[in-house]
Design an enzyme around this catalytic site. Sequence first.
Site, PDB file in Angstrom:
ATOM      1  N   CYS A 127       0.889  -1.175   0.000  1.00  0.00           N
ATOM      2  CA  CYS A 127       0.000   0.000   0.000  1.00  0.00           C
ATOM      3  C   CYS A 127       0.918   1.213   0.000  1.00  0.00           C
ATOM      4  CB  CYS A 127      -0.871  -0.011   1.242  1.00  0.00           C
ATOM      5  SG  CYS A 127      -1.925  -1.443   1.362  1.00  0.00           S
ATOM      6  N   ALA A 128       1.431   1.559  -1.159  1.00  0.00           N
ATOM      7  CA  ALA A 128       2.665   2.341  -1.187  1.00  0.00           C
ATOM      8  C   ALA A 128       2.518   3.862  -1.256  1.00  0.00           C
ATOM      9  CB  ALA A 128       3.522   1.870  -2.345  1.00  0.00           C
ATOM     10  N   ALA A 129       1.449   4.381  -1.868  1.00  0.00           N
ATOM     11  CA  ALA A 129       1.401   5.821  -2.122  1.00  0.00           C
ATOM     12  C   ALA A 129       1.077   6.624  -0.855  1.00  0.00           C
ATOM     13  CB  ALA A 129       0.338   6.114  -3.185  1.00  0.00           C
ATOM     14  N   PRO A 130       1.614   7.824  -0.710  1.00  0.00           N
ATOM     15  CA  PRO A 130       2.402   8.565  -1.698  1.00  0.00           C
ATOM     16  C   PRO A 130       3.871   8.142  -1.786  1.00  0.00           C
ATOM     17  CG  PRO A 130       2.111   9.898   0.264  1.00  0.00           C
ATOM     18  CD  PRO A 130       1.308   8.652   0.482  1.00  0.00           C
ATOM     19  N   MET A 150       6.259   7.647   1.015  1.00  0.00           N
ATOM     20  CA  MET A 150       7.223   8.057   2.047  1.00  0.00           C
ATOM     21  C   MET A 150       7.995   6.844   2.595  1.00  0.00           C
ATOM     22  SD  MET A 150       6.798  11.197   2.101  1.00  0.00           S
ATOM     23  CE  MET A 150       7.539  11.873   3.564  1.00  0.00           C
ATOM     24  N   LYS A 151       7.253   5.775   2.854  1.00  0.00           N
ATOM     25  CA  LYS A 151       7.924   4.599   3.433  1.00  0.00           C
ATOM     26  C   LYS A 151       8.671   3.823   2.354  1.00  0.00           C
ATOM     27  CE  LYS A 151       4.586   4.453   7.157  1.00  0.00           C
ATOM     28  NZ  LYS A 151       3.383   5.096   6.583  1.00  0.00           N
ATOM     29  N   ASP A 210       0.853  -1.272   4.905  1.00  0.00           N
ATOM     30  CA  ASP A 210       0.504   0.012   5.527  1.00  0.00           C
ATOM     31  C   ASP A 210      -0.845   0.451   4.940  1.00  0.00           C
ATOM     32  OD1 ASP A 210       0.580   2.497   6.770  1.00  0.00           O
ATOM     33  OD2 ASP A 210       1.951   3.382   5.302  1.00  0.00           O
ATOM     34  N   CYS A 259      -1.764   4.346  11.132  1.00  0.00           N
ATOM     35  CA  CYS A 259      -1.648   5.585  11.896  1.00  0.00           C
ATOM     36  C   CYS A 259      -2.954   5.762  12.682  1.00  0.00           C
ATOM     37  CB  CYS A 259      -1.313   6.783  11.020  1.00  0.00           C
ATOM     38  SG  CYS A 259      -2.305   6.897   9.550  1.00  0.00           S
TER      39      CYS A 259
HETATM   40  C1  LIG Z   1      -1.808   4.736   4.637  1.00  0.00           C
HETATM   41  S1  LIG Z   1      -1.699   4.949   2.959  1.00  0.00           S
HETATM   42  C2  LIG Z   1      -0.058   4.419   2.630  1.00  0.00           C
HETATM   43  C3  LIG Z   1       1.006   5.438   2.946  1.00  0.00           C
HETATM   44  C4  LIG Z   1       2.349   5.050   2.358  1.00  0.00           C
HETATM   45  N1  LIG Z   1       2.780   3.755   2.791  1.00  0.00           N
HETATM   46  C5  LIG Z   1       3.407   6.070   2.711  1.00  0.00           C
HETATM   47  O1  LIG Z   1       4.146   5.877   3.658  1.00  0.00           O
HETATM   48  O2  LIG Z   1       3.495   7.084   2.010  1.00  0.00           O
HETATM   49  C6  LIG Z   1      -2.602   3.615   2.338  1.00  0.00           C
HETATM   50  C7  LIG Z   1      -2.574   3.488   0.822  1.00  0.00           C
HETATM   51  O3  LIG Z   1      -2.985   2.179   0.480  1.00  0.00           O
HETATM   52  C8  LIG Z   1      -3.729   2.237  -0.703  1.00  0.00           C
HETATM   53  N2  LIG Z   1      -4.499   0.973  -0.761  1.00  0.00           N
HETATM   54  C9  LIG Z   1      -5.558   0.616   0.011  1.00  0.00           C
HETATM   55  N3  LIG Z   1      -5.983  -0.616  -0.322  1.00  0.00           N
HETATM   56  C10 LIG Z   1      -5.168  -1.060  -1.307  1.00  0.00           C
HETATM   57  C11 LIG Z   1      -5.106  -2.255  -2.071  1.00  0.00           C
HETATM   58  N4  LIG Z   1      -5.968  -3.257  -1.877  1.00  0.00           N
HETATM   59  N5  LIG Z   1      -4.144  -2.363  -2.998  1.00  0.00           N
HETATM   60  C12 LIG Z   1      -3.262  -1.359  -3.221  1.00  0.00           C
HETATM   61  N6  LIG Z   1      -3.285  -0.189  -2.527  1.00  0.00           N
HETATM   62  C13 LIG Z   1      -4.219  -0.046  -1.581  1.00  0.00           C
HETATM   63  C14 LIG Z   1      -4.547   3.494  -0.534  1.00  0.00           C
HETATM   64  O4  LIG Z   1      -5.014   3.974  -1.785  1.00  0.00           O
HETATM   65  C15 LIG Z   1      -3.527   4.432   0.104  1.00  0.00           C
HETATM   66  O5  LIG Z   1      -2.823   5.148  -0.859  1.00  0.00           O
END
Ligand SMILES: C[S@@+](CC[C@H](N)C(=O)[O-])C[C@H]1O[C@@H](n2cnc3c(N)ncnc32)[C@H](O)[C@@H]1O
Length: 435
Positions: free
Chosen positions: A235-238, A240-241, A304, A357
Amino acid sequence: MSKFNHSVKVPTQYKVTAKILKAALERNTSIKTLIFEEKHARTRSLHVVLKLYSENRGAVDNAIAETRLLKDNPNLEGCLAKVLVTELIFGRKQLNGDSKPVQTVRSYREKLQQAIGESGYQKKEPNPRYVRINTNLFSLAEALEYLAGEDWRRKELPTDTSYPDFLVAVKALEEDEFMTDLHIEGLLIFHSKWGHYWAAHDLVRSKKLILQNKATCFAAELLAPPTGATVLDMCAAPGMKTLHLCNVMQNKGRIYAVEQSKERYRALCNITDEAGCQIVTPSLGDALQMKAEDCPDVEYILVDPSCSGNGMQNRISVCEDEKDDHRLFKLAGLQIKILSHAMTAFPNVKRIAYCTCSLWKEENEQVVKRCLQINPSYKLLSCKKALRNKWQNVGDKEYANIGKNCLYCLPDSDLTDGIFLALFEKRNDGDNDYY
Ligand SMILES: C[S@@+](CC[C@H](N)C(=O)[O-])C[C@H]1O[C@@H](n2cnc3c(N)ncnc32)[C@H](O)[C@@H]1O
């Protein structure tokens, strides 16, 4: 005759801010979404006033009640009063124009100040500003040399400093001092006063320095994939991790970074590209559909997922953080699905980090408990031990064998955002301490 000139209009900026506040209070909608939708206003100043109101809500509401501002002026709209009082007492300390609402609130300035003084209200000191070095583009030595050249003084502590002593030192940082963090390599700590300074800094714009709260750095730090490893960030965007993982791996190895939202995927591609990540393969899609052959030989996984986010300190919240059981139930369902998929779909996995978070147990200890029940081939590692015991806040001990192994960052005691983290390791054959 009325002493007010009713033809003078309330400045648009105040009207729009009050409209957003009203919608947020009545419809329980996110302030950030409402500001984003407001195309015609200066969004920066909307943001500043609403953030100030969210930080000082108790004091503003109490002063309005104590001074009878609304009772004695029934035509003054409640949310506009909150906005004007916030700006007058906690913001720019002055109001624009001479409209009737502005003149009314101005005439209460002394009474409002007195009410706030008498209530014993004390503004909470904001947490420090954390700035992480992006080692793809900048080294610790280069950062220290730059800071020395700009007359920043480095506050150094003995290497055996305890965590409580470290926190005391962070709280006592002088405005021209900075420290390096006790747990996270390459993380610099500055006085909270420098929040805006660093946000607009050239080194941040060029991605040599990254504004990243300490709490969110624990995921990559504790997952600790070695240089050359293969990692899946589900769950990578944006990003940071993802970027931090890339730094931990010294930009060597491979990171598959998956994101399902198109817009956020674009941000992920931009950030990792601008930050010099050479080992990240971003992909747009659903992590639940990822198969082992899509990311061969994955050994380390970061999960995440989307969560309620109530640990984030930069959220603007104007209502009590009421627990929404239905929403938490739905979020937890997705969190369990994604974490379970990480545990079952990729045969070569050694370690998985799960983080949110959120400070709700439904998204944290309960998700961990359920996933361990479904997937007994995994066990928890102690996050506290991984931090050489230099940590205090762990999970709820009511969750036997789970709580004590998980980590919480709590805003008031750890001076960070609020997060939860659990670290899983694949059991070896013969390992049998089941939960
Ligand atoms: C908490 S944010 C992640 C923050 C990110 N790890 C960072 O540190 O910048 C959760 C992300 O997971 C994505 N997401 C949620 N369910 C997902 C799925 N089944 N597959 C891929 N991405 C998913 C969301 O769109 C969102 O961008």
